[in-house]
Structures are given as structure tokens and as C-alpha cells.
Write a protein that holds these residues in place. Structure first.
Motif, PDB file in Angstrom:
ATOM      1  N   ALA A  41      -5.776   0.881  11.379  1.00  0.00           N
ATOM      2  CA  ALA A  41      -5.728   0.475  10.045  1.00  0.00           C
ATOM      3  C   ALA A  41      -6.718  -0.664   9.508  1.00  0.00           C
ATOM      4  O   ALA A  41      -6.931  -1.799  10.540  1.00  0.00           O
ATOM      5  N   LYS A  50      -3.995  -0.131   5.330  1.00  0.00           N
ATOM      6  CA  LYS A  50      -4.396   1.398   4.534  1.00  0.00           C
ATOM      7  C   LYS A  50      -4.413   2.296   5.719  1.00  0.00           C
ATOM      8  O   LYS A  50      -5.190   2.552   6.584  1.00  0.00           O
ATOM      9  N   VAL A  51      -3.398   3.142   5.742  1.00  0.00           N
ATOM     10  CA  VAL A  51      -2.835   4.122   6.611  1.00  0.00           C
ATOM     11  C   VAL A  51      -2.498   5.462   6.115  1.00  0.00           C
ATOM     12  O   VAL A  51      -2.000   5.300   4.737  1.00  0.00           O
ATOM     13  N   ASP A  52      -2.649   6.650   6.361  1.00  0.00           N
ATOM     14  CA  ASP A  52      -1.921   7.711   6.030  1.00  0.00           C
ATOM     15  C   ASP A  52      -0.584   7.453   5.697  1.00  0.00           C
ATOM     16  O   ASP A  52      -0.002   7.113   6.892  1.00  0.00           O
ATOM     17  N   LEU A  53      -0.044   7.763   4.541  1.00  0.00           N
ATOM     18  CA  LEU A  53       1.579   7.736   4.635  1.00  0.00           C
ATOM     19  C   LEU A  53       2.072   8.446   5.648  1.00  0.00           C
ATOM     20  O   LEU A  53       3.436   8.021   6.526  1.00  0.00           O
ATOM     21  N   ASP A  54       1.536   9.833   6.103  1.00  0.00           N
ATOM     22  CA  ASP A  54       2.214  10.516   7.102  1.00  0.00           C
ATOM     23  C   ASP A  54       2.299   9.707   8.257  1.00  0.00           C
ATOM     24  O   ASP A  54       2.990   9.947   9.336  1.00  0.00           O
ATOM     25  N   ALA A  55       1.093   8.766   8.539  1.00  0.00           N
ATOM     26  CA  ALA A  55       1.129   8.037   9.826  1.00  0.00           C
ATOM     27  C   ALA A  55       2.414   7.121   9.999  1.00  0.00           C
ATOM     28  O   ALA A  55       2.577   6.908  11.034  1.00  0.00           O
ATOM     29  N   GLU A 115       1.126   3.925  -3.090  1.00  0.00           N
ATOM     30  CA  GLU A 115       0.482   5.541  -2.624  1.00  0.00           C
ATOM     31  C   GLU A 115       1.801   6.519  -2.683  1.00  0.00           C
ATOM     32  O   GLU A 115       1.373   7.709  -2.787  1.00  0.00           O
ATOM     33  N   SER A 116       2.858   6.101  -2.324  1.00  0.00           N
ATOM     34  CA  SER A 116       3.990   7.165  -2.471  1.00  0.00           C
ATOM     35  C   SER A 116       4.438   7.554  -3.875  1.00  0.00           C
ATOM     36  O   SER A 116       5.512   7.342  -4.116  1.00  0.00           O
ATOM     37  N   TYR A 156       0.872  -1.189   0.150  1.00  0.00           N
ATOM     38  CA  TYR A 156       0.147  -0.218   0.086  1.00  0.00           C
ATOM     39  C   TYR A 156       0.918   1.247  -0.073  1.00  0.00           C
ATOM     40  O   TYR A 156       0.682   2.274  -0.925  1.00  0.00           O
TER      41      TYR A 156
END
Lengths: 341, 332
Positions: free
Chosen positions: B197, B201-206, B35-36, B31
Motif C-alpha cells: 500500500a 490505500k488498499v482494496d477494501l477486499d484486501a 471507500e466503504s 480511507y
């Protein structure tokens, strides 16, 4: 306390420069001095003419990265190793190449036996012996950890493999472990004295270890500021040079060894030592640094550098021409430059 | 001196992703890689996962733990990471970020210590954070698993070492179970922020760019947060927070810390703190892993009340003893 020596050192004369595509991981000069071979972290292997730096032959490299190049003693074969787990060889007279996929990890180090019969390869945690036809003839698998460095005894009968746990010795043709210099620590590099009486290792725990062959007597020089990954013997076997942080220390290993002696500290570098090598039959000692300088000292007891040159990018490898008149330097930026001494 | 915070760190950040088998590390990793966008990420794997991203560089490593000759636990490093990371930073195609995925059985200490101890690594790479993934459904069972004497409960250690805890598979438990899991995690590790999560799926920033080993971030330790270090279970690994106003006398502090690390360094996994040192106008901030310690003066106290906030995460920590011995370092 360090005293700043202000004796002006000569500037070394630069010869040709070749630009490779990537960090120079390894350099080797052919025994006749005509050719130089380079391995770069990007994977390429080049053979250049030593006289002017033009490419002699484009060779197939190692996808993922090249780590080592080594010429056979007769200069007819060039071997290379890389992160692809393969040894490649090139025959200078026929121009033919061969690839031996050994599997099992990176080929991190290569060493031809002194009489040239064998090529030893460090393949992950395995030690592999290839014969002159590049056929794997011996394999000692699953050593305690990844083999960092290989060294042959001077009679070429045994090969020593440095790893976490000491130095393991093997004899071609025999399955059994020949000898175990067990030591609780991680060996990063090995160097055999020319007399064959001493083996030195540089270690992760900021120490240098010495073994006497074959009594197994050992001694340790601890307390370096950083891990020790650069050490080399003078051709006389009297001096052992160790490059660590900004200094090169030179131990006198004559007689019973360095116990109770203080090393000579050679100063003159402003960056960390990243390469170190003695002139093949002479007294000059060359060191390269992380800030791109090459410094040459005139002897093991020099109080100041004899000459210097700056290449502008961290020196990643140094190799003397066999006649000791020229020095080849590789840099982190992929530059290969020859300097005359 | 205030320029310290303005200097740019050009070292490549490294995220250590750990967690038990089945906690969803590979899913999370895939993931993150998807996403990055635009970031070049290299992944070092200690167990075969199925990275489904073509343009990511994935390298396999076999865990090699090197204990140094002196037998000190803080000198235990990961030989495989030194070799692979050392080669990676030499490549011309520089990476924006490196993720090291460890096995569910890996000890996080040698991984973290590699970034303190090995000079080549330390000068070119920066440990960003240890991110531990836990499976909301099964983590309690893993934590309660009784191990033979002398054998570590790896799940417990990985939670204790974490800078961020990702509670994954939250759809498999109800809110009550989830709250119990989070309370349990908090009782072990009072410092790590917990994020939830589903399917990794988590925020990248997390999980990326946390800067957990950055001393500036130590200042952000929330005192409210630390107050909640309830001792929920009869468990060996806990967090102990100390919050005391006043100044510490530097000589006494040094002796206290030296003695503490000599005697308990093996049991103290992580520590962080902000200290008011007598005669020093600035906050002294520190953090450490086992006996490895990193500290320096930071922001001035100004008009703020001078006080000391420390947190230790470790095994068999004696809260009363830590508090009273620290209190003895105060100037009055």
C-alpha cells in the motif's frame, strides 16, 4: 443428566406493554410503587405510570446511550447514568432536572446509600459520590480498571466498587482507601446480603466469590459454564441465587456459609439467564432468558417452575414492584411489560 | 453435514487493525471509511486518531487486560472490548462491520482471545481477521530493536499474529528493500498474505471480509506458500510448517496436541492445520490462538491424497522436534 420436568406451570397474566425505541438497559420501580423508570441503550430515560404504562414525564436522556436508573430511597429523586459520562437527576415533586457532567468514562452503575444521603456513581475507573443536591463531594480516581458495580454496606458508611482486581472500599469524606478486598480476577457484579455479613461477586472467570464482612474471609464457587453476571440474595440472606447458562443455582449461605454444600439447581429455562431477581419480601424467584421467557419459581427449593410467560424477545431487565405483586420486564427489542404474579 | 458450509453467519464481523505508531493506521482507517460506501462501520480506537468521517461511529477505549484467576495466558481478555462491543451490539442501529484499532504497543493475543472466551461476544460477533500494518521504511529497525530480557518486541508479535500484512509507504523504499522486508515478514509469519500500500490505500477486499478465523478458509492454505518458510534471520519468532502424507491415529494425535499446548501454548501464537485422521472420511480442520483451539471435520477427502498440513507461528519453535513428534502420530 437432566430430567425433563413436565409439570405444567401457570402462565403469568400480562398487564400493559410500553414500546421504547431501544434495548432496555435498566429498570427501576419507585419505592411507593407508583412509577417505573427505564433506561435504554439508545439513550432515552422514561418515567411511566406503573398502573397503566403511560408516560408520566419525558426526561432528557443520555446522548450515546443510557446505562442505569436508580430511585432515591424516599422516591423523590431519580438518577440516571450513561455513556456520556453524566449523571442526570430528576426531582419528582418540582419536576426539575439537573445534569452533572463527571467526565472520565461511562457512568456504568449507580447506587444510593441506604439512608439516602449519597449517590455513588461508577465513572469509568473513578468512584464518585454525589450529595442530595447532586454536588460531587468525593472522587476516588484511577482504580485498577473500569468499575463494573457498586454496593453500599447496610449502615451506609462505606461503598464498595467491583473491578478487575477485586473490591475496593471507600468511605465518604475520607480520601484513603478504606479496605481492599484484593482478588486477581475481574468482578462483573456485586450483591450485598441483607444482613450485611456477606458480599457476593459474579466474575468473568466463570466463578462466584464470597467475602465475609469484615473478616475478609473468602470462598469461591468456580466451574460455572459462563461468566457470572447475574446473582442476587434472598431477603433473608440465606439464599444466594446465581443465574448462569440455562440454570439458576441457589446456594445456602446460612451459618458458616456454603462451603461443602451443594447448590439447588432450578431448571425450566431453555435460553441463557439474562436477568434474575427475588421477590422483595417473599420467596418467589424470577429469571428472564435470552429466548424471551420469564420463569418464576415458588421458592429456593422449587423442583419446577411455578409460572412462566414468553415475551418473544430476550429479557434484558427485570424488577419487582415494591409490594412484590407485579414484575416489570424489559426486552432487547425495547418492550416494557408488566406481569401480575 | 455438508450443510455446515451453507449456514449463514449473522454475527457482525470485527476487523482488528494493528501496527506500530507511524505505520499509517489512521490514514488506512480513514480511507476504508471513505471507500466503504453504504456500509455502517463502527470504530473502536485505543489511541486518539483523527477519524475524519462524520457518519462513522467512533468510540474510544482504554486497553484493559484481564488475566483470569487461574493465571492461564489463554484466559487473558480485553475487558474494555467486552464492555464496549457488548453495548454496541445492543443498539438498534446495527453495524455492518466493526473495526478495532489497537495501539502500536498492544498485545494482539488478549484481543483475539476475547472472541473465543467471552460468550456474549462470541455469540454476537465474529473476529474476521487481524490486519497488521507495517511501515516499509522502518519495520526492519523495529524488528531489530533489542528489548530487555522478558520484554516483548511488539512489532514482532503483531506481525506473528497477523492474518494479513499490509506493507505501507512502499514509495519510501526501493524494490530491493521492499523485497527484503517481505522476506523478513514471511520468515516470521508464513501464513499471512502480504499486500502493498501507498498512503494506506488498499482494496477494501484486501483487509475487510477476510474470514481468517473461519475454518473453511483453513482449507485454502497454500502448501507451496508454506514450503517457503526459510529461516532467514536468527530470530525468536518464526513459522514452522509440517506437510506429511498419511493418516494420524486420533489417540496419539490428541496426546501430542495436548502435551504441545500444555508445554508450548504460551509460545505458540497462532496455528492452523488440515489433518487426515484415521477412520475419518473428512478433512479435520483446526485453528487456534495460544491454547484456544477450534476444530471440526470439514470436506471429504474423496479421491485426493490424504495428507496433513499444519503451520505454527510462535516463539522458539523447534522445527525438528515438532516434525518428529508429529510423525510419531502417523499410523505407519
Amino acid at each position: 443428566m437432566s430430567v425433563n420436568t413436565t409439570v405444567a406451570a401457570n402462565t403469568l397474566a400480562r398487564g400493559w406493554t410500553a414500546h421504547l425505541e431501544d434495548y432496555v438497559a435498566s429498570l427501576a420501580w419507585s419505592p411507593d410503587g407508583e412509577l417505573v423508570a427505564t433506561a435504554s441503550v439508545g439513550g432515552a430515560i422514561h418515567v411511566l405510570w406503573a398502573a397503566h404504562g403511560a408516560e408520566r414525564t419525558p426526561l432528557t436522556g443520555h446522548p450515546g446511550g443510557a446505562l442505569a436508573v436508580a430511585w432515591s430511597h424516599d422516591g423523590q429523586a431519580l438518577a440516571s447514568g450513561g455513556t456520556d459520562g453524566a449523571v442526570r437527576s430528576w426531582d419528582r415533586s418540582t419536576g426539575s432536572g439537573a445534569t452533572v457532567a463527571l467526565g472520565g468514562g461511562w457512568v456504568g452503575d449507580l447506587a444510593w446509600s441506604p439512608r439516602g444521603a449519597y449517590l455513588a456513581a461508577a465513572v469509568g475507573r473513578d468512584v464518585v459520590i454525589l450529595n442530595g443536591d447532586m454536588d460531587p463531594v468525593d472522587r476516588w480516581p484511577d482504580q485498577p480498571s473500569t468499575i463494573s458495580s457498586l454496593v453500599w454496606t447496610i449502615d451506609g458508611r462505606q461503598v464498595g466498587a467491583g473491578c478487575y482486581g477485586g473490591v475496593r472500599w471507600f468511605e465518604p469524606g475520607k480520601d484513603a482507601l478504606h479496605r481492599d478486598f484484593a482478588w486477581k480476577g475481574s468482578v462483573l457484579c456485586l450483591a450485598m446480603a441483607g444482613t450485611g455479613k456477606w458480599l457476593a461477586s459474579g466474575n468473568q472467570d466463570n466463578s462466584v466469590h464470597l467475602w465475609r464482612l469484615w473478616s475478609g474471609d473468602e470462598l469461591e464457587m468456580a466451574g460455572y459454564p459462563l461468566k457470572v453476571d447475574h446473582l442476587e440474595w434472598h431477603h433473608s440472606s440465606r439464599w444466594l441465587a446465581v443465574g448462569n447458562a440455562e440454570d439458576v443455582t441457589v446456594w445456602d449461605v446460612s451459618g458458616k456459609g456454603p462451603r461443602g454444600r451443594r447448590p439447588k439447581v432450578l431448571r425450566g429455562l431453555t435460553g441463557k439467564v439474562t436477568a434474575l431477581t427475588w421477590q422483595p419480601a417473599g420467596d418467589l424467584l424470577a429469571a428472564g432468558s435470552s429466548d424471551g421467557d420469564i420463569v418464576l419459581w415458588g421458592s429456593a427449593r422449587a423442583s419446577a417452575p411455578r409460572s412462566t410467560v414468553s415475551l418473544g424477545s430476550a429479557i434484558s431487565a427485570l424488577a419487582w414492584s415494591p409490594d412484590g405483586t407485579r414484575l416489570l420486564a424489559g426486552t432487547a427489542a425495547g418492550q416494557v411489560t408488566v406481569v401480575a404474579v | 453435514m455438508t450443510d455446515e458450509s451453507l449456514t449463514t453467519d449473522h454475527r457482525i464481523p470485527v476487523t482488528v487493525l494493528t501496527g506500530f505508531l507511524g505505520s499509517g493506521k489512521t490514514t488506512l482507517l480513514n480511507y476504508l471509511l471513505t471507500e466503504s460506501h453504504g456500509q455502517r462501520i463502527a470504530v473502536i480506537e485505543n489511541e486518539f486518531g483523527e477519524i475524519g468521517i462524520d457518519d462513522a461511529l467512533v468510540l474510544d477505549a482504554e486497553e484493559e487486560i484481564f488475566e483470569m484467576n487461574n493465571g492461564c495466558i489463554c484466559c487473558t481478555v480485553r475487558g474494555d472490548l467486552i464492555r464496549i462491543l457488548g453495548n454496541l451490539v445492543r443498539r438498534r442501529d446495527r453495524f455492518d462491520r466493526i473495526v478495532v484499532e489497537t495501539t502500536g504497543l498492544a498485545d494482539p493475543a488478549p484481543v483475539a482471545q476475547t472472541f473465543f472466551v467471552d460468550d456474549d461476544i462470541r455469540t454476537q460477533l465474529r473476529l474476521d481477521a487481524i490486519v497488521t500494518l507495517v511501515d516499509a521504511k522502518h519495520v526492519m529497525a523495529h524488528l531489530d530493536e533489542v528489548k530487555p530480557d522478558g520484554v516483548e518486541n511488539e512489532a514482532l508479535e503483531q506481525i506473528a499474529f497477523a492474518d494479513r500484512l499490509v506493507v505501507n509507504k512502499i514509495d519510501l523504499v526501493d524494490e530491493e528493500e521492499l523485497a527484503a522486508v517481505e522476506r523478513r515478514l514471511r520468515s516470521i509469519n508464513a501464513v499471512a498474505e502480504i499486500v502493498r500500500a501507498r498512503n494506506g490505500k488498499v482494496d477494501l477486499d484486501a483487509v475487510l471480509g477476510i474470514g481468517a478465523f473461519d475454518l473453511d478458509r483453513v482449507l485454502e492454505m497454500d502448501p507451496q506458500f508454506l514450503a517457503q518458510t526459510d529461516h532467514l534471520h536468527d530470530q525468536s519468532v518464526t513459522s514452522v510448517a509440517i506437510d506429511m502424507p498419511g493418516d494420524v491415529e486420533p489417540g496419539r494425535l490428541n496426546r501430542w496436541l495436548g502435551k504441545l499446548l500444555a508445554e508450548k501454548g504460551t509460545d505458540i501464537f497462532r496455528m492452523k492445520g488440515i489433518l487426515a485422521v484415521a477412520g475419518e472420511e473428512r478433512r479435520y480442520v483446526f485453528q487456534g490462538v495460544h491454547m484456544l483451539f477450534d476444530g471440526q471435520p470439514n470436506r471429504p477427502w474423496g479421491d485426493d491424497e490424504r495428507s496433513n498440513r499444519l503451520v505454527f507461528i510462535g516463539r522458539n519453535l523447534d522445527r525438528a522436534e515438532l516434525e518428529s513428534s508429529f510423525a510419531a502420530c502417523l499410523t505407519r
